[in-house]
Design an enzyme around this catalytic site. Structure first.
Site, PDB file in Angstrom:
ATOM      1  CE1 TYR A 181      -5.021   6.412   0.782  1.00 36.24           C
ATOM      2  CE2 TYR A 181      -2.956   7.019   1.420  1.00 36.24           C
ATOM      3  CZ  TYR A 181      -4.358   6.905   1.627  1.00 36.24           C
ATOM      4  OH  TYR A 181      -4.740   7.220   2.944  1.00 36.24           O
ATOM      5  CG  ASP A 236      -3.573   2.348   8.288  1.00 34.67           C
ATOM      6  OD1 ASP A 236      -3.534   1.854   7.296  1.00 34.67           O
ATOM      7  OD2 ASP A 236      -4.246   3.471   8.297  1.00 34.67           O
ATOM      8  CD  GLU A 284      -3.568  10.205   3.597  1.00 34.76           C
ATOM      9  OE1 GLU A 284      -3.006   9.122   3.925  1.00 34.76           O
ATOM     10  OE2 GLU A 284      -4.597  10.130   2.841  1.00 34.76           O
ATOM     11  NE  ARG A 295      -3.897   1.009   1.151  1.00 33.31           N
ATOM     12  CZ  ARG A 295      -4.207   1.940   1.853  1.00 33.31           C
ATOM     13  NH1 ARG A 295      -4.801   1.656   3.068  1.00 33.31           N
ATOM     14  NH2 ARG A 295      -4.654   3.225   1.202  1.00 33.31           N
ATOM     15  NE  ARG A 338      -9.949   5.105  -0.089  1.00 33.37           N
ATOM     16  CZ  ARG A 338      -9.044   5.383   0.905  1.00 33.37           C
ATOM     17  NH1 ARG A 338      -8.466   4.021   0.765  1.00 33.37           N
ATOM     18  NH2 ARG A 338      -9.019   6.090   1.919  1.00 33.37           N
ATOM     19  CD  GLU A 381      -3.365   2.035  -2.016  1.00 34.34           C
ATOM     20  OE1 GLU A 381      -2.474   2.155  -1.224  1.00 34.34           O
ATOM     21  OE2 GLU A 381      -4.568   2.561  -1.817  1.00 34.34           O
ATOM     22  NE  ARG A 441      -8.656  10.867   3.461  1.00 34.62           N
ATOM     23  CZ  ARG A 441      -8.300   9.986   3.913  1.00 34.62           C
ATOM     24  NH1 ARG A 441      -6.973   8.987   3.688  1.00 34.62           N
ATOM     25  NH2 ARG A 441      -9.180   8.941   4.365  1.00 34.62           N
ATOM     26  NE  ARG A 443      -0.186  -0.591   5.335  1.00 31.71           N
ATOM     27  CZ  ARG A 443      -1.408   0.207   5.350  1.00 31.71           C
ATOM     28  NH1 ARG A 443      -2.651  -0.348   5.457  1.00 31.71           N
ATOM     29  NH2 ARG A 443      -1.041   1.642   5.326  1.00 31.71           N
ATOM     30  CE1 TYR A 475      -2.364  12.788   8.618  1.00 33.33           C
ATOM     31  CE2 TYR A 475      -1.019  12.621   6.683  1.00 33.33           C
ATOM     32  CZ  TYR A 475      -1.713  12.016   7.529  1.00 33.33           C
ATOM     33  OH  TYR A 475      -1.917  10.659   7.929  1.00 33.33           O
ATOM     34  CE1 TYR A 487      -6.981  14.000  12.379  1.00 36.18           C
ATOM     35  CE2 TYR A 487      -5.019  13.250  11.302  1.00 36.18           C
ATOM     36  CZ  TYR A 487      -6.389  13.247  11.406  1.00 36.18           C
ATOM     37  OH  TYR A 487      -7.157  12.778  10.397  1.00 36.18           O
TER      38      TYR A 487
END
Length: 375
Positions: free
Chosen positions: A333, A48, A216, A24, A303, A349, A236, A43, A181, A183
């Site tokens: 993505y 995630d 993102e 990913r 998506r 992806e 995003r 992964r 980015y 938070y």
């Protein structure tokens, strides 16, 4: 939206780059001299928290003048073992290339153990580290990890953060820009911003965040009618359409552009990619005139149907073309690279039933694109 989509197919179909286990978060960078590099997270599951390594391929771009086709010969997939901190998982590859010293930087974050992003945001407790490695031989050998986290005081205000994902850029002035980015602990909301360096990557500084909530992101350099540099940011958003912003001070601060709803966001959001490239023959009126290309799933709810949009007036959100669909069906993505002479490469992806079945690449030209744009 469906009636506005162009059905013209690329001359060269997409090809698989990575599949098998879960790969990913693709990232792509063209460094010139026909050299291109691709990165992704490896992964064990779709989650995630299951990322185990960053992996890469190097590519040789071949241009056939007689057939007007471009192909890429890729190396075998290999782990980037140096992109690692003990007890942490590496995520979000974000390459940027410094042309003068011919140094390739690979930025990424390292997140402690199996800690989720949601937990960090809810608790206001950052468990991510801001890291990079660098290479002077096109990714054949890499330096040890440099961890910038404790060198940037602003990070103390963040609940968590990530770079990119996708590529960074070097401005014509020489400044290196890494999109990211964060938070913020204060309101638990995300805002895009950038990390930059004016001394070939020796020292790094954080710019100011966007005024509007944004996540993102990727950035590109364009120029206004007087030749002044402008950094364009596409991010995003949780609000149904992409956030667009511009900076007239090399990424230190951004002004949000008014949304025209031409670039829709997908469901809860999805990463998209943007690159600038020299204006092509029609409409080109200045040496530094550049256009923008943006790629993102075109469906408002899920998506699917990855579309390419063109903008010949980068500061005008109304100037985006209708999307050209280069991948029908599940699409996630993506990352774009411009490889000169009107040619582009896209990593994406995609899959038959799910967008995370594989990472594929597509090569296409501006001549392909102009069949499907009305900008």
């Amino acid at each position: 939206m469906a009636n506005n989509r162009c059905q013209f197919e690329p001359k060269m179909p997409k090809k698989t780059l990575c599949r098998g286990v879960v790969y990913r978060i693709p990232a792509l960078i063209y460094i010139g001299d026909q050299k291109i590099l691709a990165f992704a997270e490896k992964r064990t599951t779709s989650d995630d928290t299951s990322t185990v390594a960053l992996e890469m391929k190097t590519g040789e771009v071949n241009k056939n003048e007689s057939t007007h086709e471009v192909t890429i010969e890729w190396s075998d997939l290999k782990p980037v073992k140096e992109a690692h901190l003990d007890g942490y998982r590496p995520m979000n590859p974000c390459p940027v290339y410094e042309k003068t010293s011919k140094t390739l930087f690979l930025f990424f974050i390292c997140v402690e153990g199996k800690v989720q992003e949601y937990w960090q945001i809810s608790n206001g407790h950052n468990k991510a580290r801001l890291c990079y490695i660098k290479s002077n031989d096109v990714g054949q050998n890499w330096s040890e990890v440099t961890d910038l986290t404790d060198k940037l005081d602003e990070i103390e205000q963040w609940a968590t953060f990530a770079v990119g994902p996708g590529h960074g850029l070097q401005m014509e002035s020489g400044r290196l820009i890494v999109p990211l980015y964060a938070y913020y602990v204060s309101d638990k909301s995300p805002y895009a911003l950038c990390l930059y360096s004016d001394d070939q990557g020796n020292r790094w500084t954080l710019g100011n965040k966007l005024e509007k909530q944004s996540c993102e992101c990727e950035m590109a350099e364009v120029f206004d009618d007087t030749g002044n540099s402008v950094i364009y940011c596409n991010a995003r958003s949780p609000e149904g359409q992409r956030v667009e912003a511009v900076s007239e001070n090399e990424g230190d601060g951004f002004m949000t552009l008014r949304s025209t709803k031409k670039l829709v966001e997908t469901g809860g959001g999805c990463h998209g990619s943007v690159v600038s490239f020299p204006a092509q023959s029609e409409g080109a009126h200045a040496v530094h005139n550049k256009w923008l290309l943006f790629i993102h799933p075109t469906n408002r709810h899920k998506r699917v149907n990855l579309g390419v949009y063109l903008n010949k007036s980068p500061r005008n959100p109304k100037a985006w073309s209708k999307p050209w669909i280069i991948n029908h069906g599940p699409s996630g993505y993506s990352d774009l690279a411009y490889i000169d002479d009107g040619w582009f490469v896209c990593l994406m992806e995609c899959g038959e039933k799910s967008e995370i079945e594989q990472i594929a690449f597509e090569v296409f030209s501006y001549s392909d694109l102009k069949h499907c744009t009305d900008a």
